[in-house]
Design a protein around this motif. Structure first.
Motif, short mmCIF file in Angstrom:
data_model
loop_
_atom_site.label_atom_id
_atom_site.label_comp_id
_atom_site.label_asym_id
_atom_site.label_seq_id
_atom_site.Cartn_x
_atom_site.Cartn_y
_atom_site.Cartn_z
N LEU A 285 0.83 -1.21 0.00
CA LEU A 285 0.00 0.00 0.00
C LEU A 285 0.86 1.26 0.00
O LEU A 285 0.46 2.30 -0.57
CB LEU A 285 -0.97 -0.03 1.17
N ILE A 286 2.05 1.20 0.56
CA ILE A 286 2.98 2.33 0.47
C ILE A 286 3.45 2.51 -0.97
O ILE A 286 3.50 3.63 -1.48
CB ILE A 286 4.16 2.13 1.44
N VAL A 287 3.76 1.40 -1.64
CA VAL A 287 4.14 1.48 -3.06
C VAL A 287 3.00 2.09 -3.88
O VAL A 287 3.22 2.93 -4.75
CB VAL A 287 4.53 0.08 -3.60
N PHE A 288 1.77 1.68 -3.57
CA PHE A 288 0.60 2.25 -4.25
C PHE A 288 0.58 3.77 -4.12
O PHE A 288 0.44 4.49 -5.10
CB PHE A 288 -0.67 1.63 -3.66
N ALA A 289 0.72 4.26 -2.90
CA ALA A 289 0.65 5.71 -2.68
C ALA A 289 1.80 6.43 -3.39
O ALA A 289 1.59 7.49 -3.99
CB ALA A 289 0.68 6.00 -1.18
N LEU A 290 2.98 5.86 -3.35
CA LEU A 290 4.12 6.48 -4.02
C LEU A 290 3.92 6.51 -5.53
O LEU A 290 4.22 7.52 -6.19
CB LEU A 290 5.41 5.74 -3.66
N ALA A 291 3.42 5.42 -6.09
CA ALA A 291 3.20 5.36 -7.54
C ALA A 291 2.15 6.38 -7.98
O ALA A 291 2.31 7.05 -9.01
CB ALA A 291 2.80 3.96 -7.97
N LEU A 292 1.10 6.51 -7.21
CA LEU A 292 0.02 7.42 -7.60
C LEU A 292 0.48 8.88 -7.59
O LEU A 292 -0.03 9.70 -8.35
CB LEU A 292 -1.19 7.22 -6.70
#
Length: 109
Positions: free
Chosen positions: A41-48
């Motif tokens: 979920l951290i990767v998700f936020a960073l990618a977005l």
């Protein structure tokens, strides 16, 4: 990074992260599922945040269509349930909406 690539990375990371919690809390998996879930979920936020948009809300709105389509791919590839015609029709509508949000202003200019 292109917006489409950022959206795809964000979608896979969000779905994987949420599925980790689903596996723990709904499928009776180990609480250890929460660790990779949180990391994902951290990767998700960073990618977005890499999406080329001046406004977060517009990026999130366009992302919704990509997320829905990716969720159906996950449904089929990971959970083994083939999407039906209504799933696919809904995904097409959502992707069309995401396309209007992402590219409409550029095409109108």
């Amino acid at each position: 990074m292109s917006s489409i690539l950022a959206f795809v990375i964000a979608a896979v990371a969000e779905i994987a992260g949420c599925f980790a919690f689903w596996a723990w809390l709904r499928l009776g998996g180990s609480p250890w599922w929460a660790l990779p879930g949180a990391a994902s979920l951290i990767v998700f936020a960073l990618a977005l945040t890499r999406v080329d948009s001046d406004f977060a809300g517009r990026a999130y709105a366009a992302y919704g269509g990509i997320y829905i389509a990716a969720s159906l791919v996950w449904l089929w590839a990971v959970e083994g349930s083939r999407p039906d015609r209504f799933d696919l029709a809904g995904a097409v509508l959502c992707l069309a909406g995401a396309g209007v949000i992402l590219f409409g202003r550029r095409l109108a200019a």
